[in-house]
Write a protein that holds these residues in place. Structure first.
Motif, PDB file in Angstrom:
ATOM      1  N   CYS A  89       8.072  -7.149   0.222  1.00 18.71           N
ATOM      2  CA  CYS A  89       7.038  -6.492  -0.508  1.00 18.71           C
ATOM      3  C   CYS A  89       5.962  -7.397  -1.339  1.00 18.71           C
ATOM      4  CB  CYS A  89       7.873  -5.764  -1.677  1.00 18.71           C
ATOM      5  SG  CYS A  89       9.343  -5.045  -1.299  1.00 18.71           S
ATOM      6  N   GLY A 137       0.760  -1.135  -0.164  1.00 14.08           N
ATOM      7  CA  GLY A 137       0.040   0.094  -0.133  1.00 14.08           C
ATOM      8  C   GLY A 137       0.700   1.459  -0.158  1.00 14.08           C
ATOM      9  N   GLU A 138       0.114   2.356  -0.161  1.00 12.19           N
ATOM     10  CA  GLU A 138       0.717   3.756  -0.376  1.00 12.19           C
ATOM     11  C   GLU A 138       0.109   4.607   0.872  1.00 12.19           C
ATOM     12  OE1 GLU A 138       3.139   5.577  -1.639  1.00 12.19           O
ATOM     13  OE2 GLU A 138       2.192   7.075  -0.377  1.00 12.19           O
ATOM     14  N   THR A 176       7.001   6.430   1.049  1.00 10.14           N
ATOM     15  CA  THR A 176       5.977   6.918   0.151  1.00 10.14           C
ATOM     16  C   THR A 176       6.483   6.910  -1.328  1.00 10.14           C
ATOM     17  OG1 THR A 176       4.509   8.667  -0.524  1.00 10.14           O
ATOM     18  CG2 THR A 176       6.571   9.316   0.566  1.00 10.14           C
ATOM     19  N   SER A 191      10.519   6.868  -2.295  1.00  7.83           N
ATOM     20  CA  SER A 191      10.958   5.880  -3.177  1.00  7.83           C
ATOM     21  C   SER A 191      11.259   6.572  -4.482  1.00  7.83           C
ATOM     22  CB  SER A 191       9.738   4.943  -3.490  1.00  7.83           C
ATOM     23  OG  SER A 191       9.602   4.277  -2.224  1.00  7.83           O
ATOM     24  N   LEU A 204      17.557  -5.136  -5.760  1.00  8.82           N
ATOM     25  CA  LEU A 204      16.190  -5.378  -6.100  1.00  8.82           C
ATOM     26  C   LEU A 204      15.934  -6.868  -5.754  1.00  8.82           C
ATOM     27  CD1 LEU A 204      14.092  -4.323  -8.221  1.00  8.82           C
ATOM     28  CD2 LEU A 204      15.231  -5.745  -9.847  1.00  8.82           C
ATOM     29  N   ASN A 205      14.484  -7.001  -5.358  1.00  7.14           N
ATOM     30  CA  ASN A 205      14.175  -8.283  -5.013  1.00  7.14           C
ATOM     31  C   ASN A 205      13.512  -8.848  -6.263  1.00  7.14           C
ATOM     32  OD1 ASN A 205      14.698  -9.269  -2.178  1.00  7.14           O
ATOM     33  ND2 ASN A 205      13.498  -7.100  -1.861  1.00  7.14           N
ATOM     34  N   ILE A 252      18.732  -0.385  -2.208  1.00  2.00           N
ATOM     35  CA  ILE A 252      18.094  -1.593  -2.082  1.00  2.00           C
ATOM     36  C   ILE A 252      18.692  -2.598  -3.334  1.00  2.00           C
ATOM     37  CG2 ILE A 252      15.954  -2.773  -1.632  1.00  2.00           C
ATOM     38  CD1 ILE A 252      14.591   0.065  -1.403  1.00  2.00           C
ATOM     39  N   VAL A 309      10.995 -10.214  -8.545  1.00  2.00           N
ATOM     40  CA  VAL A 309       9.512 -10.851  -8.351  1.00  2.00           C
ATOM     41  C   VAL A 309       9.250 -11.846  -9.479  1.00  2.00           C
ATOM     42  CG1 VAL A 309       7.285  -9.859  -8.866  1.00  2.00           C
ATOM     43  CG2 VAL A 309       8.999  -8.656  -7.386  1.00  2.00           C
TER      44      VAL A 309
HETATM   45  N1  SAH Z   1       3.941   2.565  -1.337  1.00  2.00           N
HETATM   46  C1  SAH Z   1       5.269   2.879  -0.550  1.00  2.00           C
HETATM   47  C2  SAH Z   1       5.520   1.841   0.473  1.00  2.00           C
HETATM   48  C3  SAH Z   1       5.581   0.276   0.082  1.00  2.00           C
HETATM   49  S1  SAH Z   1       6.756  -0.150  -0.774  1.00  2.00           S
HETATM   50  C4  SAH Z   1       6.213   3.238  -1.324  1.00  2.00           C
HETATM   51  O1  SAH Z   1       6.235   3.063  -2.533  1.00  2.00           O
HETATM   52  O2  SAH Z   1       7.268   3.718  -0.848  1.00  2.00           O
HETATM   53  C5  SAH Z   1       8.553  -0.109   0.231  1.00  2.00           C
HETATM   54  C6  SAH Z   1       9.481   0.159  -0.725  1.00  2.00           C
HETATM   55  O3  SAH Z   1      10.107  -1.270  -1.182  1.00  2.00           O
HETATM   56  C7  SAH Z   1       9.358   1.177  -1.669  1.00  2.00           C
HETATM   57  O4  SAH Z   1      10.587   1.947  -1.612  1.00  2.00           O
HETATM   58  C8  SAH Z   1       9.226   0.131  -2.931  1.00  2.00           C
HETATM   59  O5  SAH Z   1       9.714   0.947  -4.083  1.00  2.00           O
HETATM   60  C9  SAH Z   1      10.172  -1.018  -2.594  1.00  2.00           C
HETATM   61  N2  SAH Z   1      10.054  -2.165  -3.696  1.00  2.00           N
HETATM   62  C10 SAH Z   1       9.050  -2.426  -4.002  1.00  2.00           C
HETATM   63  N3  SAH Z   1       9.179  -3.682  -4.809  1.00  2.00           N
HETATM   64  C11 SAH Z   1      10.507  -3.923  -4.849  1.00  2.00           C
HETATM   65  C12 SAH Z   1      11.654  -4.994  -5.217  1.00  2.00           C
HETATM   66  N4  SAH Z   1      11.107  -5.768  -6.149  1.00  2.00           N
HETATM   67  N5  SAH Z   1      13.069  -4.796  -4.892  1.00  2.00           N
HETATM   68  C13 SAH Z   1      13.241  -3.623  -4.119  1.00  2.00           C
HETATM   69  N6  SAH Z   1      12.498  -2.779  -3.535  1.00  2.00           N
HETATM   70  C14 SAH Z   1      11.290  -2.574  -3.715  1.00  2.00           C
END
Ligand code: SAH
Length: 341
Positions: free
Chosen positions: A332, A161-162, A194, A216, A291-292, A289, A294
């Protein structure tokens, strides 16, 4: 029928006392109820120091947010505990308890699903269903702590969520979780992440909270950011950075920018330079970060160590986020996504 009752965990102690007064009861009953809720009561029948008729009246007028565990996974590598919770209406959200040397932190969801549509995020696929109430968010923190037995000292709003789209309930949640008679988690131990909603960041600055705002960013230029995050089509980098600079001026709290490194997309030397410029302007900190991945996504992680070195040479204040719970889909939205497929 159940949904027409007021959800009582969302009420601040003062409001609870006022509600009891309205019912013709002594306000100290409100205090007692708040204590029971903080201890993890799931039903009014547990509140044994309240007279039975009052418990029954409360049950008719209110419901208690008390999610059930659909799934619990414990990481063998680092003790991270991940929950999938079933809410009262059957929807599911996730929370994660992470153990750090400086304290244990729980990451919670703020909405059921998400409508932001970031291409790299696992929460995107299932769309948006609804906002969580303040009490539902508080219950994520409370029951994550009670079930895991891990005392929680910090909270991050970085799950599904946001949070700034659910502004009113999130603010109420912050007051509740921070309340000295409640879980009493210090604002400085709370982070809110956010995707960059400019008007809401401006509004949040006025609240002058001591929490850490995470933004983000994921790209320093509009062209790349628009490919990754639809919100970037609404607010360009210039307006986002401008409001972040103002946020720092107003709150004197450093913003933490999140940047998931994606090979060939946002990891070039030119982007490192542009990023360094943004961080200088905003006095921010960069959280890199890895990247995870998906399932089904073609995006590949970049070399975070190398990119961090480059940024350090440019004078950027950067840390590379440790990966916790990689063996349990802790990142996430991944657990909810699995459950739904
Ligand atoms: N909506 C909010 C909070 C939720 S996501 C936001 O966008 O910040 C929390 C964090 O995880 C955000 O920085 C988002 O961009 C990051 N995120 C989402 N998917 C990701 C992935 N596959 N790998 C790394 N970071 C990811």
């Amino acid at each position: 029928m159940q949904d027409e009752k007021r959800e009582i965990r969302s009420l601040l102690p003062e409001e609870l006392e006022a509600a009891l007064r309205e019912m013709g009861e002594a306000p100290f009953r409100g205090k007692q109820i708040f204590e029971w809720l903080t201890k993890g009561a799931r039903d009014f029948s547990e509140m044994t120091n309240l007279p039975l008729p009052l418990r029954e009246r409360l049950g008719k007028g209110f419901r208690i947010a008390a999610p059930e565990i659909l799934r619990r996974q414990v990481s063998e590598a680092d003790g991270t505990v991940k929950y999938l919770w079933r809410l009262s209406d059957g929807n599911a959200v996730e929370s994660v308890v992470m153990r750090y040397s400086y304290g244990n932190t729980v990451c919670i969801s703020s909405q059921v699903g998400c409508r932001q549509g970031c291409v790299f995020c696992a929460s995107t696929g299932l769309g948006f269903i609804r906002n969580l109430s303040a009490g539902e968010m508080l219950a994520e923190v409370l029951f994550s702590q009670l079930d895991s037995g891990i005392p929680v000292t910090g909270v991050v709003l970085m799950g599904i969520g946001e949070p700034l789209e659910n502004y009113y309930e999130v603010l109420r949640f912050l007051k509740l979780v921070n309340h000295p008679r409640g879980m009493n988690i210090g604002m400085r131990h709370i982070s809110l992440s956010t995707c960059g909603l400019v008007p809401e960041i401006r509004r949040l600055a006025e609240e002058k909270l001591q929490l850490t705002l995470s933004v983000s960013l994921h790209a320093p230029d509009d062209e790349t950011r628009r490919k990754l995050m639809p919100i970037a089509r609404k607010y360009d980098i210039e307006s986002l950075i401008g409001c972040c600079a103002d946020y720092f001026r107003k709150t004197e709290r450093r913003i933490s920018f999140e940047y998931a490194l994606i090979r060939g997309v946002n990891d070039t030397p030119r982007q490192a330079e542009a990023l360094a410029g943004i961080l200088r302007r905003t006095h921010g900190h960069l959280n890199l970060i890895p990247l995870n991945r998906v399932e089904g996504s073609p995006l590949i992680p970049g070399d975070a160590r190398k990119f961090a070195e480059r940024l350090k040479e440019l004078g950027v204040n950067v840390t590379v986020r440790r990966r916790l719970g990689a063996d349990i889909d802790a990142a996430c939205g991944q657990l909810r996504r699995k459950e739904a497929t």
